[in-house]
Scaffold this motif. Structure first.
Motif, mmCIF file in Angstrom:
data_model
loop_
_atom_site.group_PDB
_atom_site.id
_atom_site.type_symbol
_atom_site.label_atom_id
_atom_site.label_comp_id
_atom_site.label_asym_id
_atom_site.label_seq_id
_atom_site.Cartn_x
_atom_site.Cartn_y
_atom_site.Cartn_z
ATOM 1 N N THR A 167 -26.040 -16.258 30.579
ATOM 2 C CA THR A 167 -25.440 -15.047 31.348
ATOM 3 C C THR A 167 -24.049 -14.603 30.768
ATOM 4 O O THR A 167 -23.866 -13.256 30.466
ATOM 5 C CB THR A 167 -25.103 -15.344 32.846
ATOM 6 N N SER A 198 -24.815 -12.675 27.546
ATOM 7 C CA SER A 198 -25.564 -11.537 28.025
ATOM 8 C C SER A 198 -24.177 -10.407 28.215
ATOM 9 O O SER A 198 -24.343 -9.185 27.921
ATOM 10 C CB SER A 198 -26.496 -11.530 29.044
ATOM 11 N N GLN A 204 -24.965 -6.179 27.613
ATOM 12 C CA GLN A 204 -26.271 -5.913 27.954
ATOM 13 C C GLN A 204 -26.433 -5.403 29.409
ATOM 14 O O GLN A 204 -25.844 -5.817 30.450
ATOM 15 C CB GLN A 204 -27.271 -7.197 28.030
ATOM 16 N N TYR A 206 -30.638 -8.748 31.400
ATOM 17 C CA TYR A 206 -30.815 -9.872 30.594
ATOM 18 C C TYR A 206 -31.971 -9.503 29.596
ATOM 19 O O TYR A 206 -33.118 -9.387 30.109
ATOM 20 C CB TYR A 206 -30.845 -11.368 31.284
ATOM 21 N N ILE A 227 -30.139 -13.197 22.883
ATOM 22 C CA ILE A 227 -29.284 -14.216 23.183
ATOM 23 C C ILE A 227 -29.495 -15.506 22.240
ATOM 24 O O ILE A 227 -28.631 -16.338 21.981
ATOM 25 C CB ILE A 227 -29.410 -14.398 24.762
ATOM 26 N N VAL A 232 -26.696 -8.026 35.847
ATOM 27 C CA VAL A 232 -26.922 -9.030 34.884
ATOM 28 C C VAL A 232 -27.105 -10.440 35.719
ATOM 29 O O VAL A 232 -27.770 -11.540 35.300
ATOM 30 C CB VAL A 232 -26.304 -9.413 33.656
#
Length: 374
Positions: free
Chosen positions: A256, A259, A264, A267, A272, A302
């Protein structure tokens, strides 16, 4: 029993959710394998076969079941949590029934290890779903996490080095310290520490206090004190100073953060897995998340409402790791125990079936282990 249920599932496909087309099994060029990882927070299934340089994923499934909800306070798995989990495991069995599997394996981790009724729950799962779930040790968790990240361990740096891997789970956090031999394409587990703190256990212990400066920093210091003891044994800081260590992170927390660092909008795994996350940038992001509070976490696309409650506990664990072992970057792995299980099953078949070996070794040696209790 599970095979009977898988066979039944194949004859009742019209009643199943449209998880994946049945024709997928006809496209596979090699045996298919399935792995289930039942954690404290999530229940995950992965169906895959061997690819040229790793796993060729055919199907996957993940559901947040929160099996360990309330465990920190009661010492037992709650009835509602067990019901949610069994429902998810039934979905896994149905999904596995769409494929002709060579073999499968299901494992459970910290919640079932710790709960007073953990083994009773495992027996109940067997009775109600046909799944034979093995409760694995913390050591095997560390081994499987390393195996899953094998290609990342061997894809960087010189011929030898060290790997420091962390896996922030729902009920525990595993830290693995490995020696890497890139010429032989193998790694040896030199030691590990299993902390009985994960995103759920830490979240339940601190509650809303994790959103305060005092609570958050207390959590970071508590975890850091344990990590410093592990560092004293293995001299990890000394190896970092020599530029000899690769840091890897595998968990929803670190993916996370990666991301968010990449900006982003939602996700996307492709950007990643295997990416490099700047630790100073990650710590800045954590600071912003803390200032935004629960409302900010819920609004973030996200993160979202389902994960907002547990992100800051994960961030506290990440920050304890990052400040105990200061490094510039962490390699992010969107992979986990399921991947390690699948690679192990594929490796076993090649070894015992007289087939060409995998292009790396999954042999791990256990020189020292640590188990931390509270």
């Amino acid at each position: 029993m599970v095979q009977h249920r898988l066979n039944a599932a194949r004859h009742q496909q019209e009643t199943l959710p449209s998880f994946a087309p049945v024709t997928n099994r006809h496209r596979a060029r090699g045996p298919l394998y399935a792995a289930i990882d039942l954690g404290t927070h999530n229940c995950r299934l992965l169906v895959a076969r061997a690819g040229e340089s790793g796993l060729r994923v055919i199907d996957s499934f993940s559901r947040a079941v929160r099996l360990g909800e309330g465990l920190h306070h009661s010492g037992k798995l709650a009835e509602a949590a067990m019901e949610r989990t069994i429902t998810a495991l039934r979905a896994c069995v149905a999904r596995m029934g769409l494929y002709e599997l060579h073999s499968h394996r299901a494992i459970a981790t910290e919640a079932c290890r710790r709960a007073a009724n953990g083994m009773d729950f495992i027996a109940r799962v067997m009775h109600e779903t046909g799944l034979n779930i093995s409760v694995i040790s913390a050591r095997e968790e560390a081994e499987l996490a390393l195996a899953a990240c094998n290609s990342l361990l061997h894809g960087h740096g010189g011929t030898t080095g060290r790997g420091l891997l962390f896996d922030i789970g729902g009920g525990s956090t595993e830290i693995a310290w490995a020696r890497i031999d890139r010429n032989a394409r193998r790694h040896d587990l030199s030691g590990y520490v299993s902390l009985p703190v994960g995103i759920m256990t830490l979240g339940e212990r601190y509650g809303s206090n994790i959103f305060t400066d005092a609570g958050y920093h207390t959590a970071v210091e508590e975890i850091g004190s344990v990590l410093r003891g592990f560092d004293d044994v293995h001299c990890i800081t000394r190896e970092i100073a020599r530029g000899n260590v690769m840091l890897l992170g595998t968990s929803g927390t670190v993916t996370t953060l990666a991301s968010l660092a990449q900006g982003q909008g939602r996700y996307e795994r492709a950007g990643i897995d295997g990416s490099s996350l700047s630790i100073p940038q990650a710590l800045d992001i954590i600071g912003n998340l803390r200032r935004g509070g629960m409302a900010g976490l819920v609004r973030n696309p996200v993160i979202g409402p389902d994960r907002a409650r547990y992100l800051l506990p994960g961030c506290a664990i990440f920050e304890a790791i990052a400040t105990t072992w200061p490094m510039a970057n962490v390699t992010v792995a969107d992979r986990g125990l399921r991947d390690g299980l699948l690679l192990r099953m594929i490796g076993d078949r090649r070894q015992h079936g007289g087939l060409a070996p995998l292009p790396f070794s999954l042999s791990l040696h256990h020189h020292m282990e640590h188990r931390v209790s509270t």
